[in-house]
Design a protein around this motif. Structure first.
Motif, PDB file in Angstrom:
ATOM      1  N   TRP A 275       0.841  -1.177   0.078  1.00  0.00           N
ATOM      2  CA  TRP A 275      -0.046   0.054   0.056  1.00  0.00           C
ATOM      3  C   TRP A 275       0.968   1.391  -0.178  1.00  0.00           C
ATOM      4  O   TRP A 275       0.738   2.162  -0.693  1.00  0.00           O
ATOM      5  CB  TRP A 275      -0.963  -0.111   1.317  1.00  0.00           C
ATOM      6  N   TYR A 276       1.888   1.216   0.870  1.00  0.00           N
ATOM      7  CA  TYR A 276       2.917   2.411   0.884  1.00  0.00           C
ATOM      8  C   TYR A 276       3.551   2.543  -0.331  1.00  0.00           C
ATOM      9  O   TYR A 276       3.911   3.719  -0.734  1.00  0.00           O
ATOM     10  CB  TYR A 276       3.632   2.085   2.081  1.00  0.00           C
ATOM     11  N   LYS A 277       3.842   1.456  -1.154  1.00  0.00           N
ATOM     12  CA  LYS A 277       4.553   1.611  -2.238  1.00  0.00           C
ATOM     13  C   LYS A 277       3.621   2.377  -3.340  1.00  0.00           C
ATOM     14  O   LYS A 277       4.130   3.286  -4.053  1.00  0.00           O
ATOM     15  CB  LYS A 277       4.866   0.432  -3.057  1.00  0.00           C
ATOM     16  N   MET A 278       2.648   1.963  -3.307  1.00  0.00           N
ATOM     17  CA  MET A 278       1.720   2.630  -4.368  1.00  0.00           C
ATOM     18  C   MET A 278       1.306   4.228  -3.906  1.00  0.00           C
ATOM     19  O   MET A 278       1.104   5.196  -4.645  1.00  0.00           O
ATOM     20  CB  MET A 278       0.135   1.924  -4.045  1.00  0.00           C
ATOM     21  N   ILE A 279       1.270   4.519  -2.397  1.00  0.00           N
ATOM     22  CA  ILE A 279       1.045   6.163  -2.120  1.00  0.00           C
ATOM     23  C   ILE A 279       2.477   6.739  -2.610  1.00  0.00           C
ATOM     24  O   ILE A 279       2.249   7.736  -3.310  1.00  0.00           O
ATOM     25  CB  ILE A 279       1.003   5.829  -0.515  1.00  0.00           C
TER      26      ILE A 279
ATOM     27  N   MET B 282      -0.202   4.880   8.378  1.00  0.00           N
ATOM     28  CA  MET B 282      -0.162   4.701   6.695  1.00  0.00           C
ATOM     29  C   MET B 282      -1.665   5.492   6.348  1.00  0.00           C
ATOM     30  O   MET B 282      -1.782   5.858   5.090  1.00  0.00           O
ATOM     31  CB  MET B 282      -0.239   3.240   6.224  1.00  0.00           C
ATOM     32  N   LYS B 283      -2.619   5.345   7.244  1.00  0.00           N
ATOM     33  CA  LYS B 283      -3.795   6.268   6.772  1.00  0.00           C
ATOM     34  C   LYS B 283      -3.582   7.549   6.563  1.00  0.00           C
ATOM     35  O   LYS B 283      -3.969   8.326   5.984  1.00  0.00           O
ATOM     36  CB  LYS B 283      -4.733   6.085   7.994  1.00  0.00           C
ATOM     37  N   PHE B 284      -2.757   7.831   7.836  1.00  0.00           N
ATOM     38  CA  PHE B 284      -2.323   9.502   7.788  1.00  0.00           C
ATOM     39  C   PHE B 284      -1.714   9.985   6.493  1.00  0.00           C
ATOM     40  O   PHE B 284      -1.860  10.918   5.721  1.00  0.00           O
ATOM     41  CB  PHE B 284      -1.444   9.705   8.947  1.00  0.00           C
TER      42      PHE B 284
END
Length: 376
Positions: A17-21, A56-58
């Motif tokens: 998910w973080y990679k996509m962000i 990660m939501k932040f």
């Protein structure tokens, strides 16, 4: 009863998910966010992974607030997420501590609180030993470069942006960050008064921006920066074309950078003596700043009114300078002092022009001192 998911599996998905962000891939990030939210409810209890999820939501929200129109922001606000994180991260260390400090620095930067942002980044740097991901290190150096640029600490900014770009250049999927690095490089050249060296980086950034799908914010920023650069080169007709295009894109898609675009566009028009058109753009800029809650550009639009419309209202100018100094936005104080000195000089009020020229010099010294950012 469904089997309990191992927290390690959910952790791997949060990493994806973080990679996509970081790639600004919103559709993929939204899909993974939804999957993680579902799996969080099914996994074994893991306090640290829940904190990682909250962080990660932040970070996801910071990405959306950068890209999306102001009018669609119906999700939990950044402040609400921040409050939850700060309530739950007491005593965390290592990588989680790094993310907590780093993301908070990003938030403060978005609030244009550059000194606070650098403070959080410098605390995050103490935890950088726990970061083994090369792209994450590039992210850190880019955000530091961006913040130091905002404080006109140009040599330090260049040092960090080069380290970031050297990494991003190795990966095709990080085109957005490459473009943003080019913006920072060109901005630093502008602060060095090397306008001719700035422009090629911006032209490359515009070319790359056109290759990124559905990123109007990036495209408007590319047009904006080129327009501002032509203004610095005193090629005002070209500057006006690009700044108008930037403002039109920001207004059409209701982007968060609209107050910034309209301020610079109005300022250029005022300088050219196109007063009636400038007043219209300035009023629109003030309205957008008030609507978005952007206190910085609300204050700056009122400065334009004080300088160009109200026959040099010194109290109005002082009010803006006081606000900027309170928030340590010294680069804007420098610009305001220079412009005000020039307007007074044009009207042959040389004593008042001298006062603002001295203010500019004092502010430049303040910038060079760097508010003791390097204190140990």
């Amino acid at each position: 009863m469904s089997p309990v998911l191992p927290s390690s599996e959910v952790g791997v998905k949060i990493n994806e998910w973080y990679k996509m962000i970081r790639q600004f891939s919103v559709p993929d990030a939204e899909i993974l966010k939804a999957e993680v939210e579902q799996e969080i409810n099914e996994m074994e209890e893991d306090e640290y992974l829940l904190i990682y999820y909250s962080l990660m939501k932040f970070r996801h929200q910071l990405m959306l607030d950068y890209l999306e129109p102001v009018t669609v922001r119906v999700r939990p606000t950044i402040d609400e997420l921040l409050e939850k994180i700060e309530a739950s991260n007491k005593g965390i260390s290592g990588l989680l501590c790094y993310y907590s400090l780093f993301f908070r620095g990003m938030y403060e930067f978005d609030q244009k609180q550059y000194v606070k942002a650098i403070g959080f980044y410098r605390e995050a740097e103490k935890q950088l030993i726990h970061v083994h991901d090369e792209i994450e290190r590039a992210e850190f150096h880019f955000k530091l470069a961006e913040a130091y640029y905002g404080m006109k600490q140009s040599h330090v900014s260049m040092h960090h942006v080069k380290q970031a770009l050297d990494i991003y250049d190795q990966y095709e999927l990080y085109k957005v960050r490459k473009i943003q690095c080019l913006f920072v490089i060109s901005g630093n050249y502008v602060d060095f008064k090397r306008y001719e060296k700035s422009l090629p980086h911006l032209e490359k950034a515009l070319e790359l921006s056109k290759q990124v799908n559905n990123n109007e914010r990036l495209l408007s920023s590319a047009y904006y920066n080129i327009g501002k650069n032509y203004g610095d080169l005193e090629e005002y007709s070209k500057a006006e074309i690009y700044l108008k295009k930037a403002a039109e894109i920001s207004e059409k898609y209701k982007l968060g950078n609209l107050p910034h675009s309209l301020f610079t566009y109005a300022k250029l028009l005022f300088k050219q003596g196109k007063t009636s058109e400038a007043i219209q753009i300035s009023k629109k800029g003030l309205s957008s700043a008030i609507y978005q809650g952007d206190k910085l550009f609300e204050s700056l639009q009122k400065y334009l009114e004080a300088l160009y419309i109200n026959a040099i209202d010194q109290m109005g100018i002082k009010k803006t300078i006081d606000y900027l100094e309170k928030n340590k936005n010294y680069s804007y104080v420098e610009d305001i002092a220079l412009d005000t000195a020039a307007v007074y000089a044009e009207s042959k009020q040389y004593d008042k022009s001298y006062i603002y020229h001295q203010k500019m010099i004092q502010t430049q010294k303040q910038i060079q001192r760097g508010e003791c950012l390097y204190e140990f």
